[in-house]
Write an enzyme that holds these catalytic residues in place. Sequence first.
Site, PDB file in Angstrom:
ATOM      1  N   LYS A   1       8.199 -20.857 -76.491  1.00  9.42           N
ATOM      2  CA  LYS A   1       8.327 -22.167 -76.040  1.00  9.42           C
ATOM      3  C   LYS A   1       7.686 -23.336 -76.653  1.00  9.42           C
ATOM      4  CE  LYS A   1       7.370 -22.522 -71.574  1.00  9.42           C
ATOM      5  NZ  LYS A   1       6.902 -22.071 -70.277  1.00  9.42           N
TER       6      LYS A   1
ATOM      7  N   LYS B   1       4.444 -23.264 -77.152  1.00  5.09           N
ATOM      8  CA  LYS B   1       3.402 -23.660 -76.198  1.00  5.09           C
ATOM      9  C   LYS B   1       2.310 -22.796 -76.321  1.00  5.09           C
ATOM     10  CE  LYS B   1       3.672 -26.348 -71.980  1.00  5.09           C
ATOM     11  NZ  LYS B   1       3.912 -26.547 -70.667  1.00  5.09           N
TER      12      LYS B   1
HETATM   13  N1  C2G Z   1       5.100 -30.346 -63.076  1.00  5.57           N
HETATM   14  C1  C2G Z   1       4.943 -31.237 -61.983  1.00  5.57           C
HETATM   15  N2  C2G Z   1       4.216 -32.273 -62.121  1.00  5.57           N
HETATM   16  C2  C2G Z   1       3.374 -32.430 -63.203  1.00  5.57           C
HETATM   17  C3  C2G Z   1       3.174 -31.272 -64.031  1.00  5.57           C
HETATM   18  C4  C2G Z   1       4.160 -30.180 -63.925  1.00  5.57           C
HETATM   19  O1  C2G Z   1       5.938 -31.150 -60.856  1.00  5.57           O
HETATM   20  N3  C2G Z   1       2.465 -33.439 -63.171  1.00  5.57           N
HETATM   21  C5  C2G Z   1       5.817 -29.069 -62.618  1.00  5.57           C
HETATM   22  C6  C2G Z   1       6.928 -28.851 -63.813  1.00  5.57           C
HETATM   23  O2  C2G Z   1       8.090 -29.993 -63.748  1.00  5.57           O
HETATM   24  C7  C2G Z   1       7.399 -27.677 -63.725  1.00  5.57           C
HETATM   25  C8  C2G Z   1       6.106 -26.929 -63.028  1.00  5.57           C
HETATM   26  O3  C2G Z   1       5.278 -27.875 -62.410  1.00  5.57           O
HETATM   27  O4  C2G Z   1       8.584 -27.451 -62.763  1.00  5.57           O
HETATM   28  C9  C2G Z   1       5.196 -25.960 -64.089  1.00  5.57           C
HETATM   29  O5  C2G Z   1       5.037 -26.967 -65.239  1.00  5.57           O
HETATM   30  P1  C2G Z   1       4.526 -26.419 -66.594  1.00  5.57           P
HETATM   31  O6  C2G Z   1       3.704 -25.166 -66.547  1.00  5.57           O
HETATM   32  O7  C2G Z   1       4.385 -27.305 -67.623  1.00  5.57           O
HETATM   33  O8  C2G Z   1       6.106 -25.474 -66.917  1.00  5.57           O
HETATM   34  P2  C2G Z   1       6.672 -25.361 -68.428  1.00  5.57           P
HETATM   35  O9  C2G Z   1       5.733 -24.880 -69.352  1.00  5.57           O
HETATM   36  O10 C2G Z   1       7.589 -26.770 -68.482  1.00  5.57           O
HETATM   37  O11 C2G Z   1       7.554 -24.254 -68.102  1.00  5.57           O
HETATM   38  O12 C2G Z   1      11.468 -21.535 -67.916  1.00  5.57           O
HETATM   39  C10 C2G Z   1      11.031 -22.891 -67.604  1.00  5.57           C
HETATM   40  C11 C2G Z   1       9.699 -23.021 -68.338  1.00  5.57           C
HETATM   41  O13 C2G Z   1       8.844 -21.749 -68.059  1.00  5.57           O
HETATM   42  C12 C2G Z   1       8.836 -24.204 -67.508  1.00  5.57           C
END
Ligand code: C2G
Length: 129
Positions: free
Chosen positions: A44, A46
């Site tokens: 990803k 990340k």
């Molecule tokens: N999130 C949120 N508010 C934030 C930060 C994150 O609602 N201030 C939500 C994101 O939109 C996501 C979830 O928390 O739905 C997890 O966020 P991340 O860990 O950043 O997820 P990500 O790395 O984007 O991985 O297949 C999908 C991916 O694995 C998503």
Amino acid sequence: MKTVITYGTFDLFHIGHLRLLQRAKKLGDKLIVAVSTDEFNLKKGKKAIIPYEQRAEIVKNIKSVDLVIPENSWEQKVEDIKKYNVDIFVMGEDWKGRFDYLKDYCEVIYLPRTQGISSTEIRNILQYM
Ligand code: C2G
């Protein structure tokens, strides 16, 4: 019995993650969370600060969460939805539209993000402390 699933890294677990999981759980009766493995995060583009085992253990211990599974690939979502008889797929709205293809298998809901907090912001603050 409605099953909800969501996916994420959940690095440096914070209130934005918690609010997303709480809202996701309110949409059904059972919440499954697929936590991105460290290897998948590399795909990803990340790099999580907290290793997968600890991120998964934290999410497993959140009251709203019923089951944690590893997220190893982009493609596993359809298999997961079939395997766990998922009714609703949920993601934060930063992903809006990206998973609409899953509408062939279940309901797809994008929820508002929590403003003012993100793992990236926390990481940036930590670097300057
Ligand atoms: N999130 C949120 N508010 C934030 C930060 C994150 O609602 N201030 C939500 C994101 O939109 C996501 C979830 O928390 O739905 C997890 O966020 P991340 O860990 O950043 O997820 P990500 O790395 O984007 O991985 O297949 C999908 C991916 O694995 C998503």
